[in-house]
Scaffold this active site. Sequence first.
Site, PDB file in Angstrom:
ATOM      1  N   SER A   1      38.253  40.634  41.020  1.00  0.00           N
ATOM      2  CA  SER A   1      37.141  41.596  41.048  1.00  0.00           C
ATOM      3  C   SER A   1      35.839  40.894  41.388  1.00  0.00           C
ATOM      4  CB  SER A   1      37.002  42.274  39.690  1.00  0.00           C
ATOM      5  OG  SER A   1      35.808  43.009  39.643  1.00  0.00           O
TER       6      SER A   1
ATOM      7  N   TYR B   1      35.498  40.689  30.686  1.00  0.00           N
ATOM      8  CA  TYR B   1      36.354  41.065  31.827  1.00  0.00           C
ATOM      9  C   TYR B   1      36.024  40.171  33.019  1.00  0.00           C
ATOM     10  CZ  TYR B   1      37.824  44.102  35.794  1.00  0.00           C
ATOM     11  OH  TYR B   1      38.362  44.604  36.946  1.00  0.00           O
TER      12      TYR B   1
HETATM   13  N1  LIG Z   1      38.572  50.371  39.793  1.00  0.00           N
HETATM   14  C1  LIG Z   1      37.665  49.451  40.071  1.00  0.00           C
HETATM   15  O1  LIG Z   1      36.471  49.764  40.266  1.00  0.00           O
HETATM   16  C2  LIG Z   1      38.056  47.999  40.178  1.00  0.00           C
HETATM   17  C3  LIG Z   1      37.088  47.104  40.630  1.00  0.00           C
HETATM   18  C4  LIG Z   1      37.425  45.770  40.749  1.00  0.00           C
HETATM   19  C5  LIG Z   1      38.709  45.343  40.433  1.00  0.00           C
HETATM   20  N2  LIG Z   1      39.624  46.227  39.973  1.00  0.00           N
HETATM   21  C6  LIG Z   1      40.959  45.716  39.658  1.00  0.00           C
HETATM   22  O2  LIG Z   1      41.924  46.399  40.417  1.00  0.00           O
HETATM   23  C7  LIG Z   1      43.178  46.366  39.727  1.00  0.00           C
HETATM   24  C8  LIG Z   1      43.757  47.764  39.712  1.00  0.00           C
HETATM   25  O3  LIG Z   1      42.930  48.593  38.895  1.00  0.00           O
HETATM   26  P1  LIG Z   1      42.746  50.146  39.057  1.00  0.00           P
HETATM   27  O4  LIG Z   1      41.334  50.379  39.379  1.00  0.00           O
HETATM   28  O5  LIG Z   1      43.783  50.697  39.927  1.00  0.00           O
HETATM   29  O6  LIG Z   1      42.870  50.639  37.571  1.00  0.00           O
HETATM   30  P2  LIG Z   1      44.097  51.103  36.701  1.00  0.00           P
HETATM   31  O7  LIG Z   1      44.683  52.308  37.314  1.00  0.00           O
HETATM   32  O8  LIG Z   1      43.604  51.178  35.306  1.00  0.00           O
HETATM   33  O9  LIG Z   1      45.129  49.900  36.853  1.00  0.00           O
HETATM   34  C9  LIG Z   1      45.348  48.886  35.940  1.00  0.00           C
HETATM   35  C10 LIG Z   1      46.849  48.777  35.777  1.00  0.00           C
HETATM   36  O10 LIG Z   1      47.192  47.642  34.994  1.00  0.00           O
HETATM   37  C11 LIG Z   1      48.292  48.000  34.204  1.00  0.00           C
HETATM   38  N3  LIG Z   1      48.459  47.215  32.989  1.00  0.00           N
HETATM   39  C12 LIG Z   1      47.554  47.011  32.011  1.00  0.00           C
HETATM   40  N4  LIG Z   1      48.109  46.291  31.037  1.00  0.00           N
HETATM   41  C13 LIG Z   1      49.383  46.031  31.412  1.00  0.00           C
HETATM   42  C14 LIG Z   1      50.465  45.339  30.826  1.00  0.00           C
HETATM   43  N5  LIG Z   1      50.337  44.755  29.634  1.00  0.00           N
HETATM   44  N6  LIG Z   1      51.625  45.269  31.506  1.00  0.00           N
HETATM   45  C15 LIG Z   1      51.778  45.883  32.695  1.00  0.00           C
HETATM   46  N7  LIG Z   1      50.799  46.553  33.288  1.00  0.00           N
HETATM   47  C16 LIG Z   1      49.614  46.625  32.654  1.00  0.00           C
HETATM   48  C17 LIG Z   1      48.008  49.408  33.792  1.00  0.00           C
HETATM   49  O11 LIG Z   1      49.215  50.022  33.413  1.00  0.00           O
HETATM   50  P3  LIG Z   1      49.269  51.370  32.562  1.00  0.00           P
HETATM   51  O12 LIG Z   1      49.099  52.459  33.562  1.00  0.00           O
HETATM   52  O13 LIG Z   1      50.601  51.343  31.939  1.00  0.00           O
HETATM   53  O14 LIG Z   1      48.130  51.326  31.578  1.00  0.00           O
HETATM   54  C18 LIG Z   1      47.404  49.990  35.048  1.00  0.00           C
HETATM   55  O15 LIG Z   1      48.376  50.604  35.845  1.00  0.00           O
HETATM   56  C19 LIG Z   1      42.891  45.797  38.361  1.00  0.00           C
HETATM   57  O16 LIG Z   1      43.241  44.450  38.344  1.00  0.00           O
HETATM   58  C20 LIG Z   1      41.394  45.941  38.229  1.00  0.00           C
HETATM   59  O17 LIG Z   1      40.854  44.983  37.341  1.00  0.00           O
HETATM   60  C21 LIG Z   1      39.328  47.557  39.857  1.00  0.00           C
END
Ligand SMILES: NC(=O)c1ccc[n+]([C@@H]2O[C@H](COP(=O)([O-])OP(=O)(O)OC[C@H]3O[C@@H](n4cnc5c(N)ncnc54)[C@H](OP(=O)(O)O)[C@@H]3O)[C@@H](O)[C@H]2O)c1
Lengths: 432, 243
Positions: free
Chosen positions: B135, B148
């Site tokens: 990120s 984070y």
């Molecule tokens: N959205 C943003 O603005 C943003 C910005 C920068 C970076 N990111 C990064 O992009 C990536 C994807 O995020 P997203 O935005 O798509 O959000 P998200 O939908 O909340 O995705 C995070 C995923 O991680 C999974 N997870 C969490 N703990 C876990 C565990 N113990 N074992 C297996 N899976 C686990 C969650 O699974 P569950 O569904 O089961 O909870 C969820 O599907 C993340 O690494 C996030 O930090 C996002």
Amino acid sequence: MSLLSWGMYPKVTNTVFKFNSEERLKEIISEYNDLIPYGNGRSYGDSALSSNIINVKPKDYFIDFDEEQGLLHVQAGVLLSEILEAYVPRGWFLKVTPGTKLITVGGAIASDVHGKNHHVEGCFSECVKEFEIMLADGEVVTCSKETTPDLFRATCGGQGLTGVILEAKIYLKKINSQYIDQTTIKTKNLKETFAAFEEYQDKPYSVAWIDCLAKDKEIGKCLLMVGDFRDDGKLDYRLKPQKSIPFNFPSFALNNWSVRTFNWLYYGKAKEGVSKQRVDIDTFFYPLDAIGHWNRIYGKNGLTQYQFILPKETSYEGLEEILTAISKSGKGSFLAVLKLYGKANNNWLSFPIEGYSLALDFKIEKGLFELLDQLDEIVVKHKGRIYLTKDVRVSKETFEQGYPHIEKFRQYRKANKMDSKFQSYQSKRVGI
Amino acid sequence: MSYVLIIGAKSDIAKACAREYAKHGYDLCLAARNVNELSEFAQDVTTRTQKSVKLLELDILDYKSHQGFYDSIEEKPLGVISAVGYLGEQEKAQSDFEEAKRIMDTNYTGVVSLFNIIADDFEKRRSGFIVGISSVAGDRGRKSNYIYGSAKAALSAYLSGLRNRLYDAQVHVLTVKPGFVATKMTEDMDLPEKLTAQPDEVASDIFNAQQKGKNVLYTKWIWRWVMLIICSIPEFQFKKMSI
Ligand SMILES: NC(=O)c1ccc[n+]([C@@H]2O[C@H](COP(=O)([O-])OP(=O)(O)OC[C@H]3O[C@@H](n4cnc5c(N)ncnc54)[C@H](OP(=O)(O)O)[C@@H]3O)[C@@H](O)[C@H]2O)c1
Ligand SMILES: Cc1cc2nc3c(=O)[nH]c(=O)nc-3n(C[C@H](O)[C@H](O)[C@H](O)COP(=O)(O)OP(=O)(O)OC[C@H]3O[C@@H](n4cnc5c(N)ncnc54)[C@H](O)[C@@H]3O)c2cc1C
């Protein structure tokens, strides 16, 4: 963040609800009133706008495809563009498609949309085998023409006022090319335009682009484009990246002169008489989709589309009168699309009837609604009607006169308590 | 079978990646906790693309299971993408170490545990690609989300080192640094429209960057410049700011 419609008018604020389960949607419906489903917001006016909006677009799963029957089962938030992306390369196309592919399947059903082949294939509901809909009491019903005919007739074209469509099974049609043999006919006046439509009636796809600033003897001159799919086995279809208009143009950018120049260039560019081209799906069906957010060209006040249809008997006289009125007003319209439609279906609020329809885009400005009121009178006089999915201002009186089944629709909504749950600004205005 | 393994597959970005890769002809293996919740999504991808989609159960915090998880996959993937992440609550994490640890472990420790195993295999086979979603929050610590951010910073450093290590083995490592993305994670935030990407834009950027062998991807691209500015503010100034 509030949602607007394609016309960016009216500017309203609203609460947007998403749901990730049927239980959650049921809760929303039982707790709130003034709800209206929202697909991809490609309706021009206030059909999909209310203080409480149910956003269905995130429900975008493909569920199944039956190759034998060409029957596709999808959730209601799937865009037509996604269907094309997945299925054109496999030799399938939509039976009915409007002039943009960026609408949801739910929106296609709710407006009972039509395309360039209306005179052959009818409206979108013709390709709908069945759909699932959540009604005002939270019950989910599988609806088809055969099993629940009233619900079907009320929902197809019903502008989201009967409930939230969740899934649908639609028939696709087989194609063997992503290219179309197009014939362009350049006409000199309305008479020639009508004659050309009649002459090319056996072509499955047809639409005309009218120069509505033409004057006097030239009124009604057009480019009629007709065509059919080729049979060359070339199915290498890919969605092209869009070029996007990044911000609203200043509203003076679009004035009588710029429209006149545009019309002149467009019309002038085409060869005299009859010419032939080979074009792809996107060029033929969706020319406007090439530019994202083209609605911004109309400036921050937004735009509206005035689309009406007149019965065949009154079409010539009515169109002549309307085109003369527009030409006199000097109000520009980039896009004026004329088409000859086939027979009406049985759905209570579907727009098409047999006759000619004209659709005109206008930027919202002073004096526009007065002009449109004036056009309404001509439409009513000639027993025509207005298309709800484009409308943002028509009066109850004008609207009612065009739709003979309106009382059935009202009674049906009332009897099923839909009228107290589902409402849009439009439904309140026109009293449905 | 030439398939891609996607970890944390329930994430909105991961799902968009799944559709993107399938669209370009790759089969998929999706790993997540409570993976059965993805069965309708798997059907979606298959109906769209005719590609096969397998589902595997995986908890990124259950480190002990990782070796077994990877060994149980008979045919090894062409490449792996991890979208696992946990934003957590910054304020809570400041006083509740359990929350802080959960943030660090989900974004960093867990991913390291699994990537170590996969990297060994790819190195031996001298093929494969590894995509880690970090990120922009890891580029500079800010008071609103530095726990984070620090975990993501660690992940970025790890990926950079891994890229260096695997260079000779021709295994390519891509670090993805999204800015704002409209997903479950950010659902309740009021994000600025112009700086916010949709998951499918991020997925298409990831696919293109991975195919071209890019090292670090900012998405939307403008974030590269936003972060350049943020990182160039002198610390004595930065510490007084609220951004
Ligand atoms: N959205 C943003 O603005 C943003 C910005 C920068 C970076 N990111 C990064 O992009 C990536 C994807 O995020 P997203 O935005 O798509 O959000 P998200 O939908 O909340 O995705 C995070 C995923 O991680 C999974 N997870 C969490 N703990 C876990 C565990 N113990 N074992 C297996 N899976 C686990 C969650 O699974 P569950 O569904 O089961 O909870 C969820 O599907 C993340 O690494 C996030 O930090 C996002
Ligand atoms: C460039 C352009 C060209 C167009 N060309 C044509 C054309 O050729 N022919 C034509 O017929 N139309 C045409 N349209 C209009 C467009 O096809 C319709 O307005 C369509 O309904 C928009 O679908 P949407 O998914 O964007 O729905 P929205 O605009 O979000 O909603 C439209 C209506 O459908 C209802 N609705 C949406 N989803 C659901 C659901 N899941 N359940 C119940 N109700 C729902 C809404 O309540 C609303 O009443 C065009 C529009 C544009 C912008």
